[in-house]
Design a protein around this motif. Structure first.
Motif, short mmCIF file in Angstrom:
data_model
loop_
_atom_site.label_atom_id
_atom_site.label_comp_id
_atom_site.label_asym_id
_atom_site.label_seq_id
_atom_site.Cartn_x
_atom_site.Cartn_y
_atom_site.Cartn_z
N THR A 88 0.98 -1.30 -0.14
CA THR A 88 0.34 -0.01 0.03
C THR A 88 0.96 1.22 -0.04
N ASN A 89 1.95 1.26 0.64
CA ASN A 89 2.72 2.56 0.88
C ASN A 89 3.43 2.88 -0.41
N ASP A 90 3.86 1.89 -1.24
CA ASP A 90 4.20 2.45 -2.52
C ASP A 90 3.37 3.26 -3.23
N GLY A 91 2.16 2.94 -3.63
CA GLY A 91 1.23 3.57 -4.47
C GLY A 91 0.44 4.82 -3.80
N TYR A 92 -0.26 4.22 -2.86
CA TYR A 92 -1.40 5.17 -1.96
C TYR A 92 -0.65 6.03 -1.25
N PHE A 93 0.40 5.86 -0.54
CA PHE A 93 1.00 6.92 0.15
C PHE A 93 1.86 7.51 -0.45
N GLU A 94 3.05 6.82 -0.97
CA GLU A 94 4.24 7.64 -1.44
C GLU A 94 3.53 8.39 -2.87
N PHE B 138 -4.72 2.39 -9.29
CA PHE B 138 -4.01 1.25 -8.67
C PHE B 138 -3.74 0.03 -9.52
N ALA B 139 -4.61 -0.25 -10.54
CA ALA B 139 -4.40 -1.33 -11.30
C ALA B 139 -3.14 -0.93 -12.35
N LYS B 140 -3.10 0.24 -12.70
CA LYS B 140 -2.20 0.56 -13.51
C LYS B 140 -0.65 0.58 -12.98
N HIS B 141 -0.75 1.20 -11.75
CA HIS B 141 0.57 1.13 -11.05
C HIS B 141 1.05 -0.09 -10.57
N TYR B 142 0.12 -0.93 -10.12
CA TYR B 142 0.70 -2.16 -9.52
C TYR B 142 0.47 -3.33 -10.73
N GLY B 143 -0.25 -3.31 -11.59
CA GLY B 143 -0.32 -4.27 -12.53
C GLY B 143 -1.46 -5.25 -11.88
N LEU B 144 -1.80 -6.13 -12.68
CA LEU B 144 -3.09 -7.20 -12.25
C LEU B 144 -2.70 -7.97 -11.20
N PHE B 145 -1.43 -8.68 -11.28
CA PHE B 145 -1.01 -9.71 -10.40
C PHE B 145 -0.92 -9.04 -9.14
N LYS B 146 -0.27 -7.98 -8.79
CA LYS B 146 -0.20 -7.28 -7.65
C LYS B 146 -1.18 -6.72 -7.17
N PHE B 147 -2.07 -6.23 -7.90
CA PHE B 147 -3.39 -5.62 -7.62
C PHE B 147 -4.05 -6.55 -6.60
#
Length: 368
Positions: free
Chosen positions: A12-18, A27-36
């Motif tokens: 969560t920290n990587d995308g939501y906070f930072e 979220f889906a674009k940043h993390y990709g489907l697997f990590k999402f």
């Protein structure tokens, strides 16, 4: 459980906070489907807790980390279980002299930077033209602006300052339900209770029912979980020698305008809360009160223009918004930005300060 929590936090920290991501598409674009899908999307926070912890009391304690965002563990998404890691990894911090010293510190910084602050100047209107905001009115005077950053919550700002139409407001209300409110009881005592720590929780005997009453039926709880702060345990300067000051905060429903509660209703709950604290070890508490300050959701709404007296902005609800708040940049006016508990990442002092930092980055990088 702590490994599960830490993995969720690091994710969560990587995308939501930072990065300050504002919606699930980002979220889906940043993390990709697997990590999402590693966000444990198909369970509630309580289900995530219950899958790791077997005893009722352990479950109640870790469910109640949801206190930080004023929501229900039975409705919030499971990735909210990242919150224990935030506390265990970064600890709890106290500001010498009390939290207000953060405001004084920011005041000093603004003075050093030469920023002009207009006090006692409540904004009554934000004006717009050709799809952009053009300035604001305060104390009857118009102030032109290239960019406006509002710390009034999103729905009240659109409703009261911009006077948007009811259809648009209704579309926001559908997914941006306010969090719970609170009964704020501050007591000055002529004694001390040595058994208290700085932070204390007096749990409900039936926490699932407590969550249901507050967040689903919008009723005052019969047996609320109570958060009690005795700051003198860390900072003896907050009370005279031999005395104490307590801040008592139970979560209660936000204001329901269709079925409003009265000050008398709230006062009766206050007495039930003080009686519960006496039963749970604070003997003769009410006899030792020499000063009392008492706030209801009505006072909170009047003081802060919060949406229905909310104290944490927008509720984190798996079905309504997947814990996403409103975006930090207005969807109607590109030069209008929001900070505070009703936009991502959410309510509470650390999150609100982080939100301000992310908005500052957004404004600085914005291609006008």
């Amino acid at each position: 459980f702590l490994k599960y929590s830490a993995d969720l936090y690091d994710l969560t920290n990587d995308g939501y906070f930072e990065q300050g991501l504002d919606n699930w598409q980002g979220f889906a674009k940043h993390y990709g489907l697997f990590k999402f899908f590693q966000f444990d999307l198909f369970r509630t926070m309580h289900q995530g807790v219950a899958s790791h912890l077997q005893t009722r009391y352990f479950r109640d304690i870790f469910d109640f980390f949801i206190k930080y965002v004023g929501s229900s563990a039975y409705r919030a998404p499971a990735f909210m279980n990242a919150m224990p890691t935030i506390q265990f990894r970064y600890d709890l911090w106290y500001v010498d002299g009390g939290l207000y010293h953060i405001a004084l510190g920011l005041k000093r910084l603004m003075e050093e930077l030469g920023i002009k602050v207009n006090l006692n100047a409540e904004v009554s209107e934000v004006r717009r033209e050709n799809g952009r905001v053009t300035g604001l009115v305060a104390n009857g005077t118009f102030h032109a602006a290239d960019i406006i950053v509002s710390n009034m919550e999103v729905i009240p700002a659109y409703e009261k300052l911009l006077r948007e139409d009811k259809t648009f407001i209704a579309s926001l209300e559908k997914k941006l339900e306010p969090t719970c409110s609170g009964l704020v009881i501050e007591l000055g005592l002529d004694c001390q209770y040595p058994q208290l720590a700085h932070h204390n929780f007096f749990f409900s005997g039936h926490q699932k029912e407590h969550f249901a009453k507050v967040f689903e039926r919008y009723e005052l709880p019969d047996d609320p979980t109570i958060y009690l702060v005795a700051a003198s345990k860390t900072d003896p300067t907050v009370a005279p020698a031999g005395c104490d000051c307590l801040k008592i905060l139970p979560h209660i429903p936000h204001i329901d305008d269709a079925h409003p509660l009265t000050r008398e209703d709230y006062a009766k709950l206050k007495e039930r809360i003080l009686a519960k604290l006496e039963r749970m070890g604070l003997k003769d508490l009410r006899k030792h009160v020499v000063f009392e300050h008492f706030w209801t959701p009505l006072d909170i709404r009047a003081q802060y223009n919060s949406n229905k007296g909310s104290i944490y902005g927008v509720v984190s609800d798996r079905w309504k918004n997947l814990a996403f708040k409103a975006p930090k940049q207005s969807t109607l006016y590109p030069n209008l930005f929001f900070v505070g508990g009703s936009v991502n990442p959410g309510g509470g002092m650390p999150m609100v300060v982080l939100c301000g930092q992310n908005v500052a980055k957004k404004v600085a990088a914005w291609d006008q």
